[in-house]
Write an enzyme that holds these catalytic residues in place. Structure first.
Site, PDB file in Angstrom:
ATOM      1  CB  SER A 105       4.196  -7.839   3.519  1.00 44.48           C
ATOM      2  OG  SER A 105       4.231  -8.398   2.512  1.00 44.48           O
ATOM      3  N   PRO A 155      15.987  -9.923   1.604  1.00 47.25           N
ATOM      4  CG  PRO A 155      18.154  -9.538   2.522  1.00 47.25           C
ATOM      5  CD  PRO A 155      16.964 -10.658   2.105  1.00 47.25           C
ATOM      6  CE  LYS A 208       4.773  -3.429   4.306  1.00 47.38           C
ATOM      7  NZ  LYS A 208       3.577  -2.505   4.934  1.00 47.38           N
ATOM      8  CG  HIS A 250       9.912 -10.244  -1.594  1.00 44.22           C
ATOM      9  ND1 HIS A 250       9.268  -9.503  -2.375  1.00 44.22           N
ATOM     10  CD2 HIS A 250       9.560 -11.305  -1.516  1.00 44.22           C
ATOM     11  CE1 HIS A 250       8.075 -10.227  -2.476  1.00 44.22           C
ATOM     12  NE2 HIS A 250       8.169 -11.464  -1.864  1.00 44.22           N
TER      13      HIS A 250
HETATM   14  P1  NAP Z   1      -3.500  -0.185   1.921  1.00 42.58           P
HETATM   15  O1  NAP Z   1      -5.083  -0.110   1.381  1.00 42.58           O
HETATM   16  O2  NAP Z   1      -2.475   0.315   1.217  1.00 42.58           O
HETATM   17  O3  NAP Z   1      -4.092   1.067   3.368  1.00 42.58           O
HETATM   18  C1  NAP Z   1      -2.764   1.717   3.808  1.00 42.58           C
HETATM   19  C2  NAP Z   1      -3.269   2.654   4.747  1.00 42.58           C
HETATM   20  O4  NAP Z   1      -2.282   3.550   5.211  1.00 42.58           O
HETATM   21  C3  NAP Z   1      -4.192   3.760   3.879  1.00 42.58           C
HETATM   22  O5  NAP Z   1      -5.361   3.858   4.834  1.00 42.58           O
HETATM   23  C4  NAP Z   1      -3.461   5.172   3.912  1.00 42.58           C
HETATM   24  O6  NAP Z   1      -4.244   6.021   3.960  1.00 42.58           O
HETATM   25  C5  NAP Z   1      -2.791   4.840   5.200  1.00 42.58           C
HETATM   26  N1  NAP Z   1      -1.552   5.756   5.263  1.00 42.58           N
HETATM   27  C6  NAP Z   1      -0.580   6.121   4.295  1.00 42.58           C
HETATM   28  N2  NAP Z   1       0.342   6.779   4.894  1.00 42.58           N
HETATM   29  C7  NAP Z   1      -0.157   7.495   5.970  1.00 42.58           C
HETATM   30  C8  NAP Z   1       0.015   8.637   6.713  1.00 42.58           C
HETATM   31  N3  NAP Z   1       1.361   9.223   6.430  1.00 42.58           N
HETATM   32  N4  NAP Z   1      -0.792   8.917   7.865  1.00 42.58           N
HETATM   33  C9  NAP Z   1      -1.767   8.245   7.749  1.00 42.58           C
HETATM   34  N5  NAP Z   1      -2.070   7.265   7.376  1.00 42.58           N
HETATM   35  C10 NAP Z   1      -1.385   6.944   6.107  1.00 42.58           C
HETATM   36  O7  NAP Z   1      -3.366  -1.475   2.694  1.00 42.58           O
HETATM   37  P2  NAP Z   1      -3.803  -2.879   2.144  1.00 42.58           P
HETATM   38  O8  NAP Z   1      -3.650  -3.152   0.824  1.00 42.58           O
HETATM   39  O9  NAP Z   1      -5.061  -3.238   2.820  1.00 42.58           O
HETATM   40  O10 NAP Z   1      -2.699  -3.553   3.011  1.00 42.58           O
HETATM   41  C11 NAP Z   1      -2.634  -3.796   4.493  1.00 42.58           C
HETATM   42  C12 NAP Z   1      -1.210  -4.257   4.972  1.00 42.58           C
HETATM   43  O11 NAP Z   1      -1.019  -5.666   4.383  1.00 42.58           O
HETATM   44  C13 NAP Z   1      -0.003  -3.334   4.562  1.00 42.58           C
HETATM   45  O12 NAP Z   1       0.856  -3.250   5.609  1.00 42.58           O
HETATM   46  C14 NAP Z   1       0.412  -3.901   3.310  1.00 42.58           C
HETATM   47  O13 NAP Z   1       1.830  -3.614   3.018  1.00 42.58           O
HETATM   48  C15 NAP Z   1       0.152  -5.610   3.941  1.00 42.58           C
HETATM   49  N6  NAP Z   1       0.424  -6.509   2.787  1.00 42.58           N
HETATM   50  C16 NAP Z   1      -0.235  -6.397   1.379  1.00 42.58           C
HETATM   51  C17 NAP Z   1      -0.294  -7.292   0.594  1.00 42.58           C
HETATM   52  C18 NAP Z   1      -0.812  -7.069  -0.746  1.00 42.58           C
HETATM   53  O14 NAP Z   1      -0.851  -8.077  -1.583  1.00 42.58           O
HETATM   54  N7  NAP Z   1      -1.129  -5.612  -1.170  1.00 42.58           N
HETATM   55  C19 NAP Z   1       0.394  -8.371   0.737  1.00 42.58           C
HETATM   56  C20 NAP Z   1       0.777  -8.664   2.048  1.00 42.58           C
HETATM   57  C21 NAP Z   1       0.694  -7.688   3.118  1.00 42.58           C
HETATM   58  P3  NAP Z   1      -5.304   6.622   2.737  1.00 42.58           P
HETATM   59  O15 NAP Z   1      -6.529   5.720   3.082  1.00 42.58           O
HETATM   60  O16 NAP Z   1      -5.425   7.845   3.047  1.00 42.58           O
HETATM   61  O17 NAP Z   1      -4.598   6.416   1.614  1.00 42.58           O
END
Ligand code: NAP
Length: 255
Positions: free
Chosen positions: A129, A135, A151, A137
């Site tokens: 991200s 820090p 991260k 944020h």
């Molecule tokens: P997400 O849907 O939250 O997916 C996270 C995944 O991690 C899920 O599949 C979850 O499993 C898995 N997970 C969590 N703990 C685990 C564990 N202990 N063992 C195995 N798997 C585990 O992700 P996203 O929203 O597509 O985001 C993708 C990335 O982009 C992330 O790193 C996020 O921080 C980053 N990001 C997000 C945003 C935003 O606007 N949301 C912005 C910038 C960057 P389950 O499917 O079983 O829950």
């Protein structure tokens, strides 16, 4: 034929990556890694091509990565809203026990990198991200999890691991179609602090997923770390990104 393991494969972006790679079965032998068999069944109608496990478990990661050429890391700690907010108040968040960012985004990613090194994986594509240079944020205060700090620590660990890396730090993720926007790359959160023409610092998950797939085949993506956002779909100045080699060529190595 490249053998690729995608973790977080039942996540919103991870599932898109998995589907894209499965569609290219002439190029990729794709395995998904997920913790919930039920969710895999629900999303993919089958648990074929999946390893069910937890990224806290180093042994299962090592076994899943045997013979893999590449690893795509799409796991993340997931904040939960504690309760619906009172009128006029902001919602409060926490994380499930044993699923705080230190455990998932630092130790869980470190486990994956260590297991990949043991399995002699040649490339790791990590989706993270933007915002990690600050820090203070607001995302760091969610559930006092310091998610962006952990991260970024994992990103630094990956760079120091000696494995070829591609680190994609996305702006705010949108559930909108991909392939319809111009993507903009940068570094050091400059796109966040100073976005061109004041555009929103966001990008569709489908475009991030395509970047991951392209990074697995473009030499220009090797040992690169970058921020990425998109111009709005209706921006008259936008030229839809289709030349990914050119896009990766604009990015640089190091954190
Ligand atoms: P997400 O849907 O939250 O997916 C996270 C995944 O991690 C899920 O599949 C979850 O499993 C898995 N997970 C969590 N703990 C685990 C564990 N202990 N063992 C195995 N798997 C585990 O992700 P996203 O929203 O597509 O985001 C993708 C990335 O982009 C992330 O790193 C996020 O921080 C980053 N990001 C997000 C945003 C935003 O606007 N949301 C912005 C910038 C960057 P389950 O499917 O079983 O829950």
């Amino acid at each position: 034929m490249k053998k690729v393991l995608v973790t977080g494969a039942t996540g919103k972006t991870g599932s898109l990556v998995l589907k894209k790679l499965l569609q290219r079965s002439d190029q990729f032998n794709t395995i998904g890694f997920a913790r919930s068999r039920e969710k895999v069944q629900e999303l993919f109608d089958s648990t074929e091509n999946f390893v069910i496990g937890d990224i806290k478990d180093q042994a299962i990661l090592e076994s899943a990565l045997k013979g893999c050429d590449s690893l795509v890391i799409l796991t993340s700690a997931i904040p939960r809203m504690k309760a619906p907010p009172q009128p006029g108040k902001r919602p409060e968040f926490d994380f499930a026990p044993d699923s705080y960012p230190e455990v998932i985004d630092w130790l869980g990613q470190k486990n994956q990198i260590d297991a990949a090194k043991k399995a002699q994986v040649k490339q790791i594509v990590l989706v993270g991200s933007m915002g990690g240079t600050n820090p203070n944020h607001p995302l760091n205060s969610l559930g006092n999890g310091n998610i962006l700090i952990w991260k970024r620590k994992a990103e630094a660990y990956l760079i120091d691991s000696g494995i070829n890396y591609t680190i994609i730090r996305a702006g705010g993720l949108l559930d909108e179609p991909g392939g319809k926007r111009e993507l903009l790359v940068g570094k050091d959160d400059k796109l966040l602090t100073n976005p061109p023409n004041g555009i929103k610092t966001s990008i569709p998950r489908a475009d991030v997923a395509e970047l991951v797939v392209q990074a697995l085949t473009c030499d220009e993506a090797i040992n690169k770390a970058f921020d990425v956002i998109s111009k709005p779909e209706d921006d008259p100045s936008a030229v839809i990104t289709s030349d990914f080699k050119n896009l990766f060529s604009q990015t640089t190595s190091g954190l």
